[in-house]
Enzyme design. Structure first.
Site, PDB file in Angstrom:
ATOM      1  N   ASP A 163       0.895  -1.168  -0.247  1.00 62.86           N
ATOM      2  CA  ASP A 163       0.076  -0.083   0.083  1.00 62.86           C
ATOM      3  C   ASP A 163       0.807   1.233   0.063  1.00 62.86           C
ATOM      4  O   ASP A 163       1.732   1.530   0.957  1.00 62.86           O
ATOM      5  CB  ASP A 163      -1.023   0.086   1.176  1.00 62.86           C
ATOM      6  N   SER A 197      -7.203   4.741  -2.374  1.00 61.28           N
ATOM      7  CA  SER A 197      -7.003   3.100  -2.305  1.00 61.28           C
ATOM      8  C   SER A 197      -8.353   2.489  -2.710  1.00 61.28           C
ATOM      9  O   SER A 197      -8.160   1.062  -2.972  1.00 61.28           O
ATOM     10  CB  SER A 197      -6.493   2.840  -0.855  1.00 61.28           C
ATOM     11  N   HIS A 245     -10.723  -2.630   5.283  1.00 57.01           N
ATOM     12  CA  HIS A 245     -10.062  -1.309   4.698  1.00 57.01           C
ATOM     13  C   HIS A 245     -10.582  -1.581   3.081  1.00 57.01           C
ATOM     14  O   HIS A 245     -10.628  -2.679   2.746  1.00 57.01           O
ATOM     15  CB  HIS A 245      -8.491  -1.656   5.022  1.00 57.01           C
ATOM     16  N   THR A 276      -8.700  -1.703   0.657  1.00 54.85           N
ATOM     17  CA  THR A 276      -7.947  -2.537  -0.338  1.00 54.85           C
ATOM     18  C   THR A 276      -8.500  -3.947  -0.189  1.00 54.85           C
ATOM     19  O   THR A 276      -8.923  -4.287  -1.364  1.00 54.85           O
ATOM     20  CB  THR A 276      -6.392  -2.410   0.008  1.00 54.85           C
ATOM     21  N   GLU A 278     -10.312  -8.053  24.469  1.00 57.25           N
ATOM     22  CA  GLU A 278      -8.710  -7.622  24.791  1.00 57.25           C
ATOM     23  C   GLU A 278      -8.903  -6.267  25.456  1.00 57.25           C
ATOM     24  O   GLU A 278      -7.905  -6.205  26.240  1.00 57.25           O
ATOM     25  CB  GLU A 278      -7.890  -7.587  23.525  1.00 57.25           C
ATOM     26  N   ASP A 315      -1.035   0.259  -4.765  1.00 56.69           N
ATOM     27  CA  ASP A 315      -2.430   0.646  -5.217  1.00 56.69           C
ATOM     28  C   ASP A 315      -1.851   2.288  -5.591  1.00 56.69           C
ATOM     29  O   ASP A 315      -2.706   2.726  -6.610  1.00 56.69           O
ATOM     30  CB  ASP A 315      -3.175   0.713  -4.152  1.00 56.69           C
ATOM     31  N   HIS A 316      -0.975   2.959  -5.069  1.00 57.00           N
ATOM     32  CA  HIS A 316      -0.612   4.132  -5.510  1.00 57.00           C
ATOM     33  C   HIS A 316       0.796   4.527  -4.823  1.00 57.00           C
ATOM     34  O   HIS A 316       1.227   3.594  -4.237  1.00 57.00           O
ATOM     35  CB  HIS A 316      -1.729   5.252  -5.083  1.00 57.00           C
ATOM     36  N   HIS A 322      -1.587  11.047  -1.257  1.00 62.89           N
ATOM     37  CA  HIS A 322      -1.026  10.126  -2.248  1.00 62.89           C
ATOM     38  C   HIS A 322      -0.127  10.972  -3.304  1.00 62.89           C
ATOM     39  O   HIS A 322      -0.398  11.967  -3.150  1.00 62.89           O
ATOM     40  CB  HIS A 322      -2.063   9.110  -2.822  1.00 62.89           C
TER      41      HIS A 322
END
Length: 533
Positions: A59, A109, A170, A172, A234, A392-393, A468
């Site tokens: 990424d 993305s 996400h 992606t 958690e 992706d970029h 980006h």
């Protein structure tokens, strides 16, 4: 300034900077001839059918990041660095991919993931849909859904899996299974009322419902799977980790219930639980963490959470590939497999959504990704496995300053600015939070620890979050039909070339005549998914 130039020239001309063998012209001639012989061997094209597909996605891994990571890798091995090779750079075929979205020159993305996974360009902020969908407009989605190479592989009988160092919802990874007018609709708690009333589904729900037979899913974003205000297993006392779902559904339970009778499905959230599994008895695996706050230098500690961003790339799993091979379910996959590993924390190396990673961390992540790529290359055969590495970029990341050979990649340039008379690091950013003014002037980096893991490289334009970059990204390919990835392509071409190589999807007219390698015992599917672990 004249004195500075003389110092710079003296450094660049210093004989100690040049390895002894590189002073001999025969070294360079021999290297070039070896490269030429390797290139000539590529004239014999590998036209086998790709039984297995691996698409590694770094990424934000632009070309400048690849170059800097190469130098870092060499320097971590006590070499000068520039002469090193990343594992991905050993792949014989390289192309460039144009990353723009249909409505954006510099992409996001989500639109890029739709391109390299679904084979069509899309608008920024949308996943798994065509450019006919407007971001945030649920009512534009119906009939515009596009399927991904993961779906094509599943329909072709292959085992499939996703492993990511970000949340599994996400932008992606979600383009592999979801269709959404907004990449941020992780759960229904993040969706506006009109989208809920319009019948659009959140991304976490689509992960469970759209392709329920994904064999392995590993990543983060646990809270989007649980009812609103449900305590986290958690972090039970931290409100920000509580469940977010308004429909009060437990999607982990729904994931279990969607599995066929007689199949074993296991959900884990901690590394120890994953290692305790008898993988020979597991058909489906879902692992999700909650992005705990682990300081970057401590990520190698044992006993950490399962899949916190940056943890998968840092932890050393005490299970060697042969041992995994001996214990994993289904060492024989007659139709092959598709694996989508995503190293997400190269994303926003100056400041991201989860916690603030920095240039040092981003490049170490790239090196970790490359380690996984090398292991995958050693454990698979180019005769039946097509491996592709891309991004992706890019980012507005650069390094320069006439640094001498072997200069620490995180170090200072050997000169000062001829404007403000201050030093600067080789690595800089075009924009981002690294823009700092002290007493009306640019910060003097010699007064700070620029080698610290949390140091933010200076940027030219102040932004809370670095953007980006818009330039093309590299595509590295190895295996059957890898020669189809060459030259400069639109980014959406990538899954079409991979599908053609594997005889999946719609373009299969050539498949009966295509060469097929002799049947081999495949490497265990789960072992390949552990490559980022």
């Amino acid at each position: 300034m004249k004195a500075l130039l003389l110092i710079l020239i003296a450094q660049l001309c210093s004989p100690s900077l040049v390895p002894e063998r590189e002073k001999d012209p025969e070294y360079w001639r021999g290297q070039a001839q070896e490269t030429l012989r390797a290139a000539l061997r590529l004239q014999r094209l590998n036209q086998n059918v790709a039984k297995n597909l691996i698409l590694f996605l770094g990424d934000g891994m632009g070309v400048s990041t690849v170059t800097a990571a190469r130098i870092l890798k060499g320097q971590l091995q006590n070499h000068k660095g520039e002469e090193s090779l990343l594992e991905m750079e050993k792949f014989p075929y390289v192309a460039l991919a144009k990353t723009y979205n249909t409505n954006a020159q510099v992409p996001d993305s989500a639109g890029t993931a739709t391109a390299y996974l679904c084979g069509v360009k899309a608008n920024e902020g949308t996943v798994g849909v065509s450019a006919g969908v407007t971001r945030d407009r649920c009512n534009t989605t119906k009939g515009q859904e596009v399927t991904s190479i993961l779906r094509w592989a599943k329909d072709g009988g292959k085992a499939v899996g996703i492993v990511t160092t970000t949340r599994v919802t996400h932008a992606t990874p979600s383009a592999a299974y979801a269709h959404s007018a907004n990449r941020d609709w992780y759960s229904d708690g993040e969706m506006p009322p009109d989208a809920l009333e319009g019948g659009c589904k959140d991304i976490a729900r689509q992960l469970v419902e759209n392709i329920p037979d994904i064999e392995v899913i590993l990543g983060g974003g646990r809270k989007y799977m649980f009812p609103k205000n449900a305590s986290d297993v958690e972090y039970p006392h931290e409100d920000k980790h509580r469940g977010t779902r308004l429909d009060r559904r437990d999607l982990i339970q729904a994931w279990h219930e969607a599995k066929p009778p007689g199949k074993v499905a296991k959900y884990v959230w901690h590394r120890r639980d994953l290692l305790a599994l008898n993988l020979s008895r597991v058909d489906f695996l879902l692992g999700e963490s909650q992005h705990p706050r682990v300081p970057w230098p401590q990520l190698g500690a044992l006993g950490g959470p399962l899949a916190h961003p940056r943890v998968l790339g840092q932890l050393e799993w005490p299970v060697t590939p042969p041992k995994v091979a001996a214990t994993s379910k289904g060492c024989w996959y007659p139709e092959g497999m598709l694996v989508l590993p995503h190293q997400g924390m190269l994303l926003h190396p100056q400041g991201c959504w989860y916690s603030p990673p920095r240039m040092l961390q981003a490049l170490h992540e790239a090196v970790e990704l490359d380690r996984a790529i090398g292991l995958a290359a050693r454990l698979t055969s180019p005769q039946d496995t097509l491996s592709v590495v891309t991004a992706d970029h890019s980012h507005v990341f650069t390094f320069g300053g006439y640094t001498p050979r072997g200069n620490p990649i995180f170090g200072l340039a050997p000169m000062q600015s001829d404007v403000d008379r201050k030093p600067f690091t080789s690595i800089l950013y075009g924009n981002g939070p690294g823009y700092k003014i002290v007493a009306g002037e640019r910060e003097n980096v010699s007064a700070v620890d620029f080698a610290h893991a949390n140091y933010q490289a200076q940027s030219a334009v102040p932004l809370r979050q670095e953007t980006h970059g818009g330039e093309d990204v590299a595509v590295f390919a190895r295996g059957p039909m890898a020669h189809l990835l060459h030259g400069v392509h639109e980014q959406n071409y990538i899954p079409h070339a991979m599908a053609y190589a594997a005889c999946i999807g719609s373009n299969r007219a050539h498949c009966n005549a295509a060469g097929r390698p002799a049947a081999t015992i495949l490497l265990p599917f789960l072992a390949l998914l552990f490559l980022l672990c």
